[in-house]
Design a protein around this motif. Structure first.
Motif, PDB file in Angstrom:
ATOM      1  N   VAL A 131       0.847  -1.193   0.000  1.00 23.44           N
ATOM      2  CA  VAL A 131       0.000   0.000   0.000  1.00 23.44           C
ATOM      3  C   VAL A 131       0.882   1.241   0.000  1.00 23.44           C
ATOM      4  O   VAL A 131       1.913   1.276   0.674  1.00 23.44           O
ATOM      5  N   LEU A 132       0.470   2.244  -0.767  1.00 23.92           N
ATOM      6  CA  LEU A 132       1.131   3.551  -0.751  1.00 23.92           C
ATOM      7  C   LEU A 132       0.162   4.564  -0.167  1.00 23.92           C
ATOM      8  O   LEU A 132      -0.932   4.764  -0.694  1.00 23.92           O
ATOM      9  N   ILE A 133       0.565   5.195   0.942  1.00 18.03           N
ATOM     10  CA  ILE A 133      -0.257   6.211   1.593  1.00 18.03           C
ATOM     11  C   ILE A 133       0.313   7.579   1.238  1.00 18.03           C
ATOM     12  O   ILE A 133       1.502   7.831   1.449  1.00 18.03           O
ATOM     13  N   THR A 134      -0.512   8.433   0.694  1.00 18.21           N
ATOM     14  CA  THR A 134      -0.078   9.772   0.310  1.00 18.21           C
ATOM     15  C   THR A 134      -0.812  10.810   1.145  1.00 18.21           C
ATOM     16  O   THR A 134      -1.826  10.528   1.767  1.00 18.21           O
ATOM     17  N   GLY A 135      -0.292  12.011   1.132  1.00 25.65           N
ATOM     18  CA  GLY A 135      -0.913  13.091   1.886  1.00 25.65           C
ATOM     19  C   GLY A 135       0.130  14.026   2.444  1.00 25.65           C
ATOM     20  O   GLY A 135       1.313  13.695   2.539  1.00 25.65           O
TER      21      GLY A 135
ATOM     22  N   ARG B 178       5.098  -0.784  -8.197  1.00 23.34           N
ATOM     23  CA  ARG B 178       5.093  -1.915  -7.265  1.00 23.34           C
ATOM     24  C   ARG B 178       4.572  -1.500  -5.896  1.00 23.34           C
ATOM     25  O   ARG B 178       3.893  -2.280  -5.218  1.00 23.34           O
ATOM     26  N   LEU B 179       4.879  -0.286  -5.463  1.00 23.19           N
ATOM     27  CA  LEU B 179       4.380   0.207  -4.182  1.00 23.19           C
ATOM     28  C   LEU B 179       2.912   0.617  -4.266  1.00 23.19           C
ATOM     29  O   LEU B 179       2.145   0.439  -3.325  1.00 23.19           O
ATOM     30  N   ASN B 180       2.549   1.150  -5.409  1.00 24.14           N
ATOM     31  CA  ASN B 180       1.221   1.734  -5.575  1.00 24.14           C
ATOM     32  C   ASN B 180       0.196   0.693  -6.038  1.00 24.14           C
ATOM     33  O   ASN B 180      -0.617   0.961  -6.912  1.00 24.14           O
ATOM     34  N   VAL B 181       0.228  -0.505  -5.439  1.00 20.75           N
ATOM     35  CA  VAL B 181      -0.796  -1.507  -5.749  1.00 20.75           C
ATOM     36  C   VAL B 181      -2.160  -0.957  -5.349  1.00 20.75           C
ATOM     37  O   VAL B 181      -3.135  -1.029  -6.087  1.00 20.75           O
ATOM     38  N   VAL B 182      -2.224  -0.404  -4.137  1.00 26.35           N
ATOM     39  CA  VAL B 182      -3.411   0.313  -3.664  1.00 26.35           C
ATOM     40  C   VAL B 182      -2.927   1.608  -3.033  1.00 26.35           C
ATOM     41  O   VAL B 182      -1.954   1.614  -2.276  1.00 26.35           O
ATOM     42  N   GLN B 183      -3.600   2.700  -3.339  1.00 27.42           N
ATOM     43  CA  GLN B 183      -3.209   3.995  -2.772  1.00 27.42           C
ATOM     44  C   GLN B 183      -4.293   4.510  -1.836  1.00 27.42           C
ATOM     45  O   GLN B 183      -5.486   4.441  -2.132  1.00 27.42           O
ATOM     46  N   VAL B 184      -3.862   5.008  -0.692  1.00 27.41           N
ATOM     47  CA  VAL B 184      -4.759   5.645   0.275  1.00 27.41           C
ATOM     48  C   VAL B 184      -4.306   7.082   0.433  1.00 27.41           C
ATOM     49  O   VAL B 184      -3.144   7.334   0.771  1.00 27.41           O
TER      50      VAL B 184
END
Length: 474
Positions: free
Chosen positions: A203-207, A339-345
């Motif tokens: 999962v890649l968490i952005t913000g 590869r990191l951004n399989v799912v983004q929150v």
């Protein structure tokens, strides 16, 4: 009677038996059992392999047995084992010799060495090779269980102490959910976290900075089946580029100047759990290549090691940067991003969830007042109104610091709550241009002078921001 005691191992050289304070009472495994532990048995005697397998297979998640160090090496290349029970008398190569070689190649697994012969030289070689315990054949069931239990306990305590030290250093507070508030902007984040807790996808968490990215990652971990193992956070931007590889993967003795002994990396401490890579966009390009390989192969190679070690770790990454922009500019690898951004929150900034500010303020008062030894007073309506109208460039972290300052001093400096407090506290008229300048410069400062990031937070184009800065001589 002549006895030999080395480290935590004690031998009776006359009676040639391994002695520990133990009884024949049923053995009780510490820390709630060994259900998640895996053990590899290496012994060329079929009877001993069978005995150990029958003893351990109902207690552990996985027990495998082989008759040679060659077969053991093949298994260790493909999967992780928490403990190795190793016979010293093996065909071709002794257990101690093999253990010496494997330690030099980067093997960190705990090892219980078993042997039918005990002498001072063997004991010294076993300790130098890194054996955690030493048993003499024949042994009773409770003796081998005690030796295994001590190894698991030491590993658990070592990891526990490591994690607790990092918790104390980070001062991160979290609950079962970890997120405070019920705003419309927060609801989809909550729902996504609950769904992601049921899988092990990257999962890649952005913000923006201070929006609670680590809190979200912790929630995913503690709501998941991995919650029985550790959540290990690391700020990639805070670790020097020349040691980040050793920090993550560990190193073997002599791998570089100053490496006087082998050391496990953060992937080791996160085994079976979650590794949180905060500020992942700050990783050096060379480290990005190695991280990509780890994500794809599920193996790590300690610095200076000649072999790879299988790992079972969920990786959650986070960044406050625009990663797509970094990819376009060549500062971040595109393949690693995918590869990191399989799912983004995406964690919404506090200005987009202003409805949560009263609940957050009350939460921080309840949390901080006992720590500070002050009465848990609540903000009045005027202060709450000023808070709700503030842009909060530092997001939730800034709000927490403001509440702490308010509880200590009983008031909040004008600059702390922005343009509205200027009008209220000063009782004087302030031009719109002055308020705009103050707000923009504050956001620019919070972004460490990064105009691209400041423009994004302000909702302006970079050209507009540069024009205004030029007008103000900034």
């Amino acid at each position: 009677m002549h006895c030999l005691q080395l480290s935590n191992i004690e031998f009776d050289m006359t009676a040639a038996k391994h002695i520990h304070p133990e009884t024949d009472a049923p053995f009780v495994e510490a820390f709630g059992g060994w259900q998640d532990q895996s053990i590899l048995i290496v012994d060329d005697e079929p009877g001993m392999r069978s005995f150990l397998q029958r003893t351990l297979e109902d207690r552990c998640s996985r027990v495998e047995a082989v008759d040679s160090v060659e077969a053991a090496s093949v298994l260790l290349d493909s999967r992780h084992f928490d403990l190795i029970i190793l016979d010293n008398s093996l065909p071709g190569k002794s257990g101690v010799e093999w253990l010496h070689e494997m330690r030099a190649l980067g093997l960190h697994n705990d090892v219980v060495l078993i042997t039918a012969f005990a002498d001072l030289e063997t004991a010294i070689h076993a300790l130098r090779a890194g054996a955690a315990d030493f048993l003499l054949k024949p042994f009773r069931v409770n003796q081998i269980l005690s030796a295994i239990g001590r190894c698991f306990d030491r590993t658990h305590l070592r990891r526990e102490n490591f994690i607790l030290r990092r918790e104390l250093d980070s001062h991160v507070d979290f609950g079962v959910d970890g997120l405070v508030g019920n705003s419309t902007a927060l609801q989809p984040v909550r729902e996504t976290i609950k769904r992601l807790a049921t899988v092990s996808s990257t999962v890649l968490i952005t913000g923006e900075s201070g929006t609670g990215k680590e809190i979200a990652a912790r929630a995913m971990h503690y709501l998941s089946s991995r919650s029985g193992n550790h959540f290990v956070p690391v700020n990639c931007g805070a670790v020097a580029p020349d040691i980040i590889e050793s920090e993550l993967f560990g190193h073997v003795k002599g791998a570089f100047s100053g490496a006087a002994s082998s050391r496990e990396g953060l992937f080791f401490y996160a085994q079976g759990g979650t590794l949180f890579l905060d500020e992942v966009a700050e990783l050096p390009m060379a480290m990005q290549v190695k991280l990509l390989r780890v994500l794809e192969e599920k193996k790590i190679r300690p610095v200076g090691a000649e072999r790879e070690i299988p790992v079972d770790v969920r990786v959650i990454a986070a960044t406050n940067r625009n990663v797509e922009e970094a990819v376009q500019e060549g500062r971040f690898r595109q393949d690693l991003y995918y590869r990191l951004n399989v799912v983004q929150v995406h964690m919404p900034p506090l200005r987009e969830r202003a409805d949560d500010i009263p609940a957050l303020a009350a939460y921080f008062v309840r949390q901080l007042a006992p720590q500070l030894g002050v009465p848990p007073q609540q903000p009045d309506n005027a202060l709450l109104a000023a808070m709700v109208s503030h842009a909060w460039p530092g997001n939730v972290r800034e709000l927490r610091n403001l509440i702490e300052r308010w509880l200590i001093l009983g008031n909040i400096p004008e600059i702390a709550i922005g343009s509205k407090s200027v009008a209220i506290d000063n009782g004087s008229d302030v031009s719109l241009q002055a308020i705009e300048k103050q707000h923009i410069l504050k956001i620019l400062g919070a972004a460490d002078g990064n105009k691209t990031e400041a423009a994004r937070r302000l909702g302006l184009s970079r050209k507009t921001l540069e024009r205004k800065c030029a007008e103000w001589g900034v």
